[in-house]
Design a protein around this motif. Structure first.
Motif, PDB file in Angstrom:
ATOM      1  N   ASP A  37       0.917  -1.265   0.145  1.00 46.04           N
ATOM      2  CA  ASP A  37      -0.025   0.037  -0.141  1.00 46.04           C
ATOM      3  C   ASP A  37       0.854   1.396   0.041  1.00 46.04           C
ATOM      4  O   ASP A  37       1.834   1.289   0.703  1.00 46.04           O
ATOM      5  CB  ASP A  37      -0.999  -0.095   1.220  1.00 46.04           C
ATOM      6  CG  ASP A  37      -1.870  -1.162   1.185  1.00 46.04           C
ATOM      7  OD1 ASP A  37      -2.300  -1.437   0.091  1.00 46.04           O
ATOM      8  OD2 ASP A  37      -2.513  -1.354   2.233  1.00 46.04           O
ATOM      9  N   PRO A  38       0.307   2.384  -0.755  1.00 46.79           N
ATOM     10  CA  PRO A  38       1.168   3.609  -0.695  1.00 46.79           C
ATOM     11  C   PRO A  38       0.854   4.179   0.572  1.00 46.79           C
ATOM     12  O   PRO A  38       0.009   3.994   1.171  1.00 46.79           O
ATOM     13  CB  PRO A  38       0.448   4.276  -2.001  1.00 46.79           C
ATOM     14  CG  PRO A  38      -0.318   3.442  -2.594  1.00 46.79           C
ATOM     15  CD  PRO A  38      -0.783   2.237  -1.876  1.00 46.79           C
ATOM     16  N   GLU A  39       1.945   4.799   1.177  1.00 50.41           N
ATOM     17  CA  GLU A  39       1.986   5.729   2.365  1.00 50.41           C
ATOM     18  C   GLU A  39       2.542   7.228   1.930  1.00 50.41           C
ATOM     19  O   GLU A  39       3.569   7.536   1.993  1.00 50.41           O
ATOM     20  CB  GLU A  39       2.933   5.247   3.393  1.00 50.41           C
ATOM     21  CG  GLU A  39       2.439   3.750   3.813  1.00 50.41           C
ATOM     22  CD  GLU A  39       3.365   3.055   4.889  1.00 50.41           C
ATOM     23  OE1 GLU A  39       3.970   3.801   5.759  1.00 50.41           O
ATOM     24  OE2 GLU A  39       3.548   1.908   4.815  1.00 50.41           O
ATOM     25  N   LEU A  40       1.350   8.098   1.481  1.00 42.81           N
ATOM     26  CA  LEU A  40       1.811   9.468   1.108  1.00 42.81           C
ATOM     27  C   LEU A  40       1.895  10.295   2.164  1.00 42.81           C
ATOM     28  O   LEU A  40       0.823  10.374   3.079  1.00 42.81           O
ATOM     29  CB  LEU A  40       0.689   9.535  -0.074  1.00 42.81           C
ATOM     30  CG  LEU A  40       0.424   8.572  -1.343  1.00 42.81           C
ATOM     31  CD1 LEU A  40      -0.546   9.146  -2.229  1.00 42.81           C
ATOM     32  CD2 LEU A  40       1.873   8.354  -1.976  1.00 42.81           C
ATOM     33  N   GLU A  41       2.750  11.457   1.859  1.00 38.80           N
ATOM     34  CA  GLU A  41       2.678  12.552   2.603  1.00 38.80           C
ATOM     35  C   GLU A  41       2.909  13.810   1.628  1.00 38.80           C
ATOM     36  O   GLU A  41       3.899  13.677   0.978  1.00 38.80           O
ATOM     37  CB  GLU A  41       3.702  12.515   3.645  1.00 38.80           C
ATOM     38  CG  GLU A  41       3.824  13.709   4.545  1.00 38.80           C
ATOM     39  CD  GLU A  41       5.040  13.837   5.492  1.00 38.80           C
ATOM     40  OE1 GLU A  41       5.962  12.995   5.343  1.00 38.80           O
ATOM     41  OE2 GLU A  41       4.857  14.767   6.364  1.00 38.80           O
ATOM     42  N   ASN A  64       6.439   9.336  -0.842  1.00 37.23           N
ATOM     43  CA  ASN A  64       5.703   7.757  -0.720  1.00 37.23           C
ATOM     44  C   ASN A  64       6.889   6.837  -0.044  1.00 37.23           C
ATOM     45  O   ASN A  64       7.869   6.624  -0.640  1.00 37.23           O
ATOM     46  CB  ASN A  64       5.281   7.341  -2.116  1.00 37.23           C
ATOM     47  CG  ASN A  64       4.523   6.206  -1.927  1.00 37.23           C
ATOM     48  OD1 ASN A  64       4.399   5.845  -0.875  1.00 37.23           O
ATOM     49  ND2 ASN A  64       4.322   5.557  -3.128  1.00 37.23           N
ATOM     50  N   ASP A  69       1.931   4.555  -6.403  1.00 36.97           N
ATOM     51  CA  ASP A  69       0.514   5.065  -6.615  1.00 36.97           C
ATOM     52  C   ASP A  69       0.498   5.848  -7.897  1.00 36.97           C
ATOM     53  O   ASP A  69       1.493   6.215  -8.518  1.00 36.97           O
ATOM     54  CB  ASP A  69      -0.058   5.758  -5.417  1.00 36.97           C
ATOM     55  CG  ASP A  69      -1.493   5.902  -5.201  1.00 36.97           C
ATOM     56  OD1 ASP A  69      -2.165   5.533  -6.115  1.00 36.97           O
ATOM     57  OD2 ASP A  69      -2.049   5.999  -4.098  1.00 36.97           O
ATOM     58  N   HIS A 135      -6.328  13.409  -6.118  1.00 43.00           N
ATOM     59  CA  HIS A 135      -7.061  12.001  -6.239  1.00 43.00           C
ATOM     60  C   HIS A 135      -6.314  11.144  -6.813  1.00 43.00           C
ATOM     61  O   HIS A 135      -5.497  11.312  -7.777  1.00 43.00           O
ATOM     62  CB  HIS A 135      -8.298  12.111  -7.212  1.00 43.00           C
ATOM     63  CG  HIS A 135      -9.227  13.175  -6.869  1.00 43.00           C
ATOM     64  ND1 HIS A 135     -10.238  13.071  -5.904  1.00 43.00           N
ATOM     65  CD2 HIS A 135      -9.484  14.677  -7.289  1.00 43.00           C
ATOM     66  CE1 HIS A 135     -11.036  14.126  -5.711  1.00 43.00           C
ATOM     67  NE2 HIS A 135     -10.510  15.207  -6.435  1.00 43.00           N
ATOM     68  N   PHE A 136      -5.770  10.184  -5.942  1.00 42.18           N
ATOM     69  CA  PHE A 136      -4.732   8.814  -6.163  1.00 42.18           C
ATOM     70  C   PHE A 136      -5.722   7.876  -6.672  1.00 42.18           C
ATOM     71  O   PHE A 136      -6.654   7.350  -6.099  1.00 42.18           O
ATOM     72  CB  PHE A 136      -3.811   8.794  -5.066  1.00 42.18           C
ATOM     73  CG  PHE A 136      -2.837  10.065  -4.837  1.00 42.18           C
ATOM     74  CD1 PHE A 136      -1.835  10.121  -5.483  1.00 42.18           C
ATOM     75  CD2 PHE A 136      -3.382  11.011  -3.976  1.00 42.18           C
ATOM     76  CE1 PHE A 136      -1.078  11.235  -5.161  1.00 42.18           C
ATOM     77  CE2 PHE A 136      -2.710  11.866  -3.606  1.00 42.18           C
ATOM     78  CZ  PHE A 136      -1.405  12.276  -4.158  1.00 42.18           C
ATOM     79  N   LYS A 138      -4.738   4.666  -5.940  1.00 39.13           N
ATOM     80  CA  LYS A 138      -4.927   3.703  -4.836  1.00 39.13           C
ATOM     81  C   LYS A 138      -5.206   4.291  -3.519  1.00 39.13           C
ATOM     82  O   LYS A 138      -5.989   3.773  -2.701  1.00 39.13           O
ATOM     83  CB  LYS A 138      -3.343   2.810  -4.545  1.00 39.13           C
ATOM     84  CG  LYS A 138      -3.032   1.778  -5.685  1.00 39.13           C
ATOM     85  CD  LYS A 138      -1.933   1.184  -5.399  1.00 39.13           C
ATOM     86  CE  LYS A 138      -1.754   0.235  -6.663  1.00 39.13           C
ATOM     87  NZ  LYS A 138      -0.431  -0.409  -6.574  1.00 39.13           N
ATOM     88  N   SER A 139      -4.776   5.534  -3.202  1.00 41.44           N
ATOM     89  CA  SER A 139      -4.901   6.037  -1.915  1.00 41.44           C
ATOM     90  C   SER A 139      -5.910   6.952  -1.676  1.00 41.44           C
ATOM     91  O   SER A 139      -6.286   7.464  -0.644  1.00 41.44           O
ATOM     92  CB  SER A 139      -3.622   6.870  -1.505  1.00 41.44           C
ATOM     93  OG  SER A 139      -2.395   6.111  -1.630  1.00 41.44           O
ATOM     94  N   VAL A 142      -6.896  13.008  -1.066  1.00 38.90           N
ATOM     95  CA  VAL A 142      -6.098  13.559  -0.110  1.00 38.90           C
ATOM     96  C   VAL A 142      -6.243  15.141  -0.148  1.00 38.90           C
ATOM     97  O   VAL A 142      -6.252  15.718  -1.184  1.00 38.90           O
ATOM     98  CB  VAL A 142      -4.441  13.475  -0.406  1.00 38.90           C
ATOM     99  CG1 VAL A 142      -3.524  14.021   1.029  1.00 38.90           C
ATOM    100  CG2 VAL A 142      -4.258  11.709  -0.367  1.00 38.90           C
TER     101      VAL A 142
END
Length: 159
Positions: A37-41, A64, A69, A135-136, A138-139, A142
Motif C-alpha cells: 500500500d502507498p504511504e503518502l505525505e 511515498n 501510486d 485524487h490518487f 490507490k490512496s 488527499v
C-alpha cells in the motif's frame, strides 16, 4: 541398512531441510514490494499569487514511503478546470496522470511539473489558503490547503 548408509541418508535429509529454510528467508518482503500500500505525505504546497484573474499555478511534493501510486486528477473550489502539466524541453505539456513511485517522490516545482488552475472563481490573494483535493488511484482523495505566497516566492527546497 548399514550404519553408514543410514547416516548418509540422515545427512542428506538434514541438508534438504537446511536448504529449504535458507530459501524461505530469501523471499520478497511485502512491505518493500511495489504491491504494498502507498504511504503518502504531501508537503511544501503553495500557489504563487497569480498575476492574472483567470489562471494560477500550484506546486507541492508527494513523498511515498510505501508502494507505487498514481495522481489521477486534482479538484478545487477555486476552479472547475485544474490540469496537470509537465515541462518537457522547455514546453508545457498536459498530462493525464503523474506516477508516484514506490519509496520515491513526485515533485511539482516551478519550471517543471505543476498544476494549472484555469477559469478561476476569483483571484486568490497573498495569504489566502486554497482548498485542493488530490485524487490518487490507490490512496483515494488527499485534501490539502495550498497557501498563496508572493508571486516571487522561492522555497528553500529550490522549488
Amino acid at each position: 541398512m548399514s550404519g553408514r548408509t543410514r547416516r548418509a541418508g540422515l545427512l542428506a535429509a538434514c541438508s534438504l531441510v537446511l536448504a529449504a529454510g535458507t530459501l524461505t528467508g530469501c523471499g520478497s518482503d511485502d512491505s518493500a514490494s511495489s504491491s504494498a500500500d502507498p504511504e503518502l505525505e504531501v508537503t511544501g504546497a503553495y500557489m504563487p499569487a497569480p498575476s492574472m484573474d483567470t489562471m494560477a499555478a500550484g506546486f507541492f511534493t508527494v513523498t511515498n514511503s510505501g508502494g507505487a501510486d498514481t495522481l489521477t486528477s486534482v479538484t478545487s473550489d477555486l476552479s472547475d478546470d485544474v490540469t496537470m502539466h509537465a515541462t518537457v524541453d522547455g514546453a508545457m505539456r498536459e498530462e493525464k496522470s503523474f506516477a508516484v513511485p514506490a519509496r520515491g517522490t513526485l515533485d511539482l516545482a516551478s519550471g517543471g511539473s505543476h498544476l494549472m488552475f484555469e477559469k478561476l472563481t476569483h483571484k486568490p490573494g497573498q495569504g489566502e489558503k486554497v482548498s485542493v483535493e488530490l485524487h490518487f488511484a490507490k490512496s483515494g482523495t488527499v485534501r490539502i490547503s495550498m497557501p498563496v505566497k508572493p508571486a516571487t516566492y522561492n522555497p528553500k527546497t529550490g522549488r
